[in-house]
Design an enzyme around this catalytic site. Structure first.
Site, PDB file in Angstrom:
ATOM      1  N   CYS A  34      -0.686   6.286  -1.209  1.00 56.77           N
ATOM      2  CA  CYS A  34       0.490   5.524  -0.822  1.00 56.77           C
ATOM      3  C   CYS A  34       0.862   5.920   0.598  1.00 56.77           C
ATOM      4  O   CYS A  34       0.243   6.784   1.190  1.00 56.77           O
ATOM      5  CB  CYS A  34       1.662   5.825  -1.748  1.00 56.77           C
ATOM      6  SG  CYS A  34       1.363   5.463  -3.482  1.00 56.77           S
ATOM      7  N   ARG A  50       2.676   1.180  -1.753  1.00 54.03           N
ATOM      8  CA  ARG A  50       2.333   1.857  -3.002  1.00 54.03           C
ATOM      9  C   ARG A  50       1.005   1.374  -3.567  1.00 54.03           C
ATOM     10  O   ARG A  50       0.753   0.185  -3.655  1.00 54.03           O
ATOM     11  CB  ARG A  50       3.441   1.595  -4.021  1.00 54.03           C
ATOM     12  CG  ARG A  50       3.219   2.221  -5.370  1.00 54.03           C
ATOM     13  CD  ARG A  50       4.417   1.962  -6.273  1.00 54.03           C
ATOM     14  NE  ARG A  50       4.215   2.558  -7.574  1.00 54.03           N
ATOM     15  CZ  ARG A  50       4.651   2.046  -8.705  1.00 54.03           C
ATOM     16  NH1 ARG A  50       5.335   0.936  -8.716  1.00 54.03           N
ATOM     17  NH2 ARG A  50       4.414   2.648  -9.838  1.00 54.03           N
ATOM     18  N   ILE A 106      -0.354   3.802  -9.671  1.00 51.38           N
ATOM     19  CA  ILE A 106      -1.174   4.601 -10.575  1.00 51.38           C
ATOM     20  C   ILE A 106      -0.370   4.924 -11.824  1.00 51.38           C
ATOM     21  O   ILE A 106      -0.821   4.731 -12.929  1.00 51.38           O
ATOM     22  CB  ILE A 106      -1.680   5.886  -9.887  1.00 51.38           C
ATOM     23  CG1 ILE A 106      -2.615   5.500  -8.744  1.00 51.38           C
ATOM     24  CG2 ILE A 106      -2.368   6.807 -10.883  1.00 51.38           C
ATOM     25  CD1 ILE A 106      -3.086   6.635  -7.886  1.00 51.38           C
ATOM     26  N   ASN A 124       5.324  10.108  -2.123  1.00 50.61           N
ATOM     27  CA  ASN A 124       3.885   9.923  -2.226  1.00 50.61           C
ATOM     28  C   ASN A 124       3.353  11.190  -2.869  1.00 50.61           C
ATOM     29  O   ASN A 124       3.454  12.264  -2.285  1.00 50.61           O
ATOM     30  CB  ASN A 124       3.254   9.714  -0.850  1.00 50.61           C
ATOM     31  CG  ASN A 124       1.741   9.633  -0.906  1.00 50.61           C
ATOM     32  OD1 ASN A 124       1.147   9.454  -1.956  1.00 50.61           O
ATOM     33  ND2 ASN A 124       1.110   9.790   0.240  1.00 50.61           N
ATOM     34  N   GLY A 125       2.845  11.066  -4.075  1.00 50.47           N
ATOM     35  CA  GLY A 125       2.329  12.265  -4.690  1.00 50.47           C
ATOM     36  C   GLY A 125       2.024  12.116  -6.156  1.00 50.47           C
ATOM     37  O   GLY A 125       2.021  11.017  -6.711  1.00 50.47           O
ATOM     38  N   GLU A 126       1.763  13.264  -6.743  1.00 49.46           N
ATOM     39  CA  GLU A 126       1.504  13.341  -8.170  1.00 49.46           C
ATOM     40  C   GLU A 126       2.118  14.643  -8.667  1.00 49.46           C
ATOM     41  O   GLU A 126       1.808  15.723  -8.168  1.00 49.46           O
ATOM     42  CB  GLU A 126       0.005  13.319  -8.445  1.00 49.46           C
ATOM     43  CG  GLU A 126      -0.319  13.271  -9.905  1.00 49.46           C
ATOM     44  CD  GLU A 126      -1.809  13.109 -10.175  1.00 49.46           C
ATOM     45  OE1 GLU A 126      -2.168  13.145 -11.364  1.00 49.46           O
ATOM     46  OE2 GLU A 126      -2.592  12.968  -9.221  1.00 49.46           O
ATOM     47  N   ASP A 162       6.800   9.446 -12.165  1.00 49.54           N
ATOM     48  CA  ASP A 162       7.157  10.790 -11.743  1.00 49.54           C
ATOM     49  C   ASP A 162       8.123  10.750 -10.556  1.00 49.54           C
ATOM     50  O   ASP A 162       8.853  11.702 -10.309  1.00 49.54           O
ATOM     51  CB  ASP A 162       5.925  11.653 -11.459  1.00 49.54           C
ATOM     52  CG  ASP A 162       4.953  11.075 -10.451  1.00 49.54           C
ATOM     53  OD1 ASP A 162       5.110   9.919 -10.029  1.00 49.54           O
ATOM     54  OD2 ASP A 162       3.997  11.798 -10.089  1.00 49.54           O
TER      55      ASP A 162
END
Length: 157
Positions: A2, A46, A49, A72-74, A97
Site C-alpha cells: 500500500c 490500498r 489483503i 501500511n502494514g501487517e 488490523d
C-alpha cells in the site's frame, strides 16, 4: 503493498495529497482515499489483503471523528490486541488490523506502538485537543521494514 501520504500545515494540502496518491497508485490498485481538515490532509492507496470490504477503507477515523489514521502494514498480534480492546469496551466495525491500531492509539496514545507486533508505517492526525491543529504522529516498525519518509518545506511539513 500500500502507500500512505500526508501533508501538515499547508494551505494546499488536499492538492498535494491528491498528487501523491496519483504518483503511487501502482502501490494500491484496490482502493484509495483522502481526508482533509483545514491545512491537514492524509491519503492512501490500498492493496486489499485483510478485510476486503468497505469497512477497511482508509483514511480511517474513530467513531467521534477526532482521530484519523492511514496505515501500511501487517499486525501479527491483531486478534490478541482486539480482545484487549473489546474488554475495555471497544467495538469494531471491520476485521481490519487498521482499526485495531487506530483503537490502540485512542486507548494508549503513543505507548500503543510497543504493543504492535508486525511491520508498519503509520500517520495519525489527533484532533482531540484542537479541532484546528492536530497532534501529528508518525511511526514505523522498529526494523524499518515499511518505509516512512518525512520532508519539511517552507510551506509546511
Amino acid at each position: 503493498m500500500c502507500g500512505i501520504c500526508g501533508v501538515a500545515n499547508h494551505p494546499r494540502s488536499a492538492d498535494a495529497v491528491a498528487s501523491m496518491i496519483a504518483a503511487m497508485g501502482h502501490r494500491g490498485p484496490d482502493d484509495s482515499g483522502t481526508f482533509t481538515q483545514g491545512r491537514y490532509s492524509l491519503g492512501m492507496t490500498r492493496l486489499s489483503i485483510q478485510d476486503l470490504s468497505a469497512a477497511g477503507h482508509q483514511p480511517m477515523a474513530t467513531p467521534a471523528g477526532k482521530i484519523w489514521m492511514v496505515y501500511n502494514g501487517e499486525m501479527y498480534n491483531a486478534d490478541e490486541q482486539r480482545e484487549v480492546l473489546e474488554k475495555r469496551g471497544y467495538s469494531f466495525r471491520s476485521h481490519s488490523d487498521t482499526e485495531v491500531v487506530l483503537n490502540l492509539y485512542a486507548e494508549f496514545g503513543t505507548d500503543c506502538f510497543a504493543r504492535i507486533r508486525g511491520i508498519f508505517a503509520i500517520a495519525i492526525f489527533d484532533f482531540r485537543e484542537s479541532s484546528e491543529v492536530p497532534k501529528v504522529i508518525l511511526a514505523r516498525d522498529p526494523l524499518g521494514v515499511k518505509t516512512l519518509l518525512l520532508a519539511r518545506t517552507s510551506g509546511g511539513a
